[in-house]
Each structure stands twice: as C-alpha cells, then as structure tokens.
Design an enzyme around this catalytic site. Structure first.
Site, PDB file in Angstrom:
ATOM      1  N   LEU A  67       0.982  -1.129   0.115  1.00 33.59           N
ATOM      2  CA  LEU A  67      -0.066   0.075   0.047  1.00 33.59           C
ATOM      3  C   LEU A  67       0.826   1.174   0.121  1.00 33.59           C
ATOM      4  CD1 LEU A  67      -2.966  -0.526   2.608  1.00 33.59           C
ATOM      5  CD2 LEU A  67      -3.436  -0.066   0.073  1.00 33.59           C
ATOM      6  N   ASP A  68       0.560   2.227  -0.734  1.00 35.05           N
ATOM      7  CA  ASP A  68       1.473   3.334  -0.733  1.00 35.05           C
ATOM      8  C   ASP A  68       1.227   4.046   0.689  1.00 35.05           C
ATOM      9  OD1 ASP A  68       1.662   3.177  -3.383  1.00 35.05           O
ATOM     10  OD2 ASP A  68       0.097   4.582  -4.172  1.00 35.05           O
ATOM     11  N   PRO A  69       2.382   4.739   1.043  1.00 29.90           N
ATOM     12  CA  PRO A  69       2.567   5.371   2.176  1.00 29.90           C
ATOM     13  C   PRO A  69       1.321   6.360   2.548  1.00 29.90           C
ATOM     14  CG  PRO A  69       4.734   5.658   1.306  1.00 29.90           C
ATOM     15  CD  PRO A  69       3.856   5.003   0.081  1.00 29.90           C
TER      16      PRO A  69
ATOM     17  N   ALA B 208      -1.635   5.727   1.804  1.00 33.23           N
ATOM     18  CA  ALA B 208      -2.843   4.968   1.641  1.00 33.23           C
ATOM     19  C   ALA B 208      -3.286   4.267   2.911  1.00 33.23           C
ATOM     20  CB  ALA B 208      -3.085   3.955   0.664  1.00 33.23           C
TER      21      ALA B 208
END
Length: 285
Positions: free
Chosen positions: A38-40, A42
């Site tokens: 997961l992107d930071p 998100a």
C-alpha cells in the site's frame, strides 16, 4: 510463536515495509512479509504473514482487492496522488452522468501503464527512485482486471468518492489518470483506503499499536475455506519425510493436508498420488 497472518489496518504516512519493521520489533518473528504494498499515504487492509505463512505468498498475493478512493479531476500531479506536484490542469468540470458512463467502460481486462512513481523494478532499481532523480525510463503495461467500479458520491466539484473491486497489481493512481483522459481532462487519486484483500476485510483488521501474538490468525483458520484431505495415520512418517502417498480422490491442486490431526501443509493430488507442495508443519508438531 505460531505461524499465521495478521490483518493489519495500515495507518497513513507509513510504508508497508515500515509496518513490517514495527511488527518485527514487537513480536520478533523468524520470518515476515506482506501480501501487497500500500502506498505510504494509503490506509486499510495489509495482511502480514508471520513465519510459515510466508510460504503462502503465491497462494494469497494475487487475490482480488477492494478499494474506496477519492478521484480529483481537472488536475494531474507528478505522482498521480495528492503528494505530488501539480503538472497539468484545465477547466473541465466533470458531470456525474458522464463519469458513470466512463466508469462502466473500465470493467473487464485491460492493459494498464503503472505510474512512474511506483515500486516497479527497472534494472534492479525502484522506478520511484529513478523518477525522483529525473532519469528517463520506460515501463511496460501490465494486464489487470476491474470487476466492479461504482460512483459512491460526489463530494464537491470534480471530486468523487468511488469504490473499486479489481485484480491484484492494479494501480488505482493509474486508473484515476486513465479515467480522466477518457473524460477529456486530467486526474489524480486524492485518497485511498483498501477495504479488502482476498478474504481479509477491514472490519476485522487490527490497528498497528494494538498488535500482539493473539492478533495472529492461525494457519488452520487462514486455510479453513479450502478443500481438505485427511491422510491415514500410518502415512505420518512418509509425509513427514516428504514422500508421496497413494490416496483416493480426483486430481487437485493446493489441497490442505492433515495427518494425525496435524496440519502438514498444501499438497497436489495427481493420478491418485499426493505430494506436499508447501510444508506448513511446525517443528514441534
């Protein structure tokens, strides 16, 4: 410590590997890994495999995902999310009816171009590192599938809340860019939360600072929905030594194998012969 999976509720502002580092410090597992970055920025479901569960990556990594996202139209950023710098913009106002029509065209299999600011590897280096260094490079498109995509609400002018059910490997940021292009404008992902990853649901997730050993879902529970086979006790030593055994049953892949009420792992049945493909048995069993 038992083997299993922790259904982590990843907080915003932390990388997926940062989540692993924190769990390492608190639980000290022998092995650890997550089932999909997961992107930071998100939040949401980040299943984390502990010890023997890391052998299940191939089985669970490619499971479908469910996201809730905010798409913002009329502007694009370098990273295709709210963390990037603005690059392109125009005065197009997106109407709900047009957006709903365009969303329907994205259902199904398609080739998607990953964002340049992503964890994709280019000659062994992360694409996002090369992008920050202004290095020119090309990414290859990847086949993804959108199963469902629905408008939940219009939040304000050019800002929409959208639910997406998709295959693993789908970049929601790229989806914002591509949908915007079909609408004749620019777009980026304003926020993202992962609601489901395979069988792991956000309603059952655990906050990072609340994780204990009791948060680990045991392997037997993780695999409870899969087909099982119970082998005669007389074959215990053979299975324990990695040998094949004769069984009754049709050909089957990744069937859960038990013997003497012990979970041995996953096995494949071919022509009446069972052989373990993934050994999940704890040493003290």
């Amino acid at each position: 410590m038992i083997s299993g999976i922790i259904n982590v509720l990843k907080p915003a502002g932390m990388t997926s590997n940062g989540v692993l580092s924190q769990i390492k410090k608190s639980l000290h597992p022998n092995k650890i890994g997550h089932l999909g970055t997961l992107d930071p920025s998100a939040t949401g479901v980040l299943p984390v495999c502990i010890n023997k569960a890391t052998k299940l990556f191939d089985l669970y990594l490619k499971k479908e995902k469910v996201y809730r996202t905010i798409f913002v139209f009329g502007k694009e950023t370098t990273t295709l999310d709210s963390d990037g710098e603005a690059t392109n913009q125009n005065g197009v106002v997106v109407e709900e009816t047009n957006l709903i029509t365009v969303l329907k065209t994205f259902i199904g299999k398609q080739l998607q171009m990953p964002p340049k600011y992503s964890a994709k590897k280019i000659n062994g280096k992360n694409a996002y590192d090369l992008a920050r260094q202004n290095v020119d490079f090309e990414l290859a498109p990847k086949e993804i599938e959108i199963f469902e995509i629905n408008l939940v609400a219009k939040l304000s002018i050019n800002k929409f809340l959208i639910d997406i059910k998709c295959s693993a490997g789908t970049y929601i940021r790229s989806l914002a860019r591509d949908i915007a292009q079909k609408l004749g404008t620019f777009g980026y992902m304003g926020a993202l939360i992962r609601l489901k990853s395979g069988n792991f649901d956000i309603k059952d997730s655990v906050m990072l600072d609340e994780i204990t050993e009791q948060s680990i879902i045991p392997l037997e529970n993780v695999l409870k929905d899969r087909k099982k086979i119970f082998i005669s006790d007389k074959f215990y030593d053979k299975i324990n030594n990695g040998c094949s055994v004769k069984v009754d049953g049709a050909d089957e892949q990744n069937i859960v194998v038990y013997c003497k009420n012990t979970l041995f792992g996953l096995g494949n049945i071919e022509n009446g012969t069972l052989k373990l493909s993934v050994n999940l048995k704890e040493k003290n069993d």
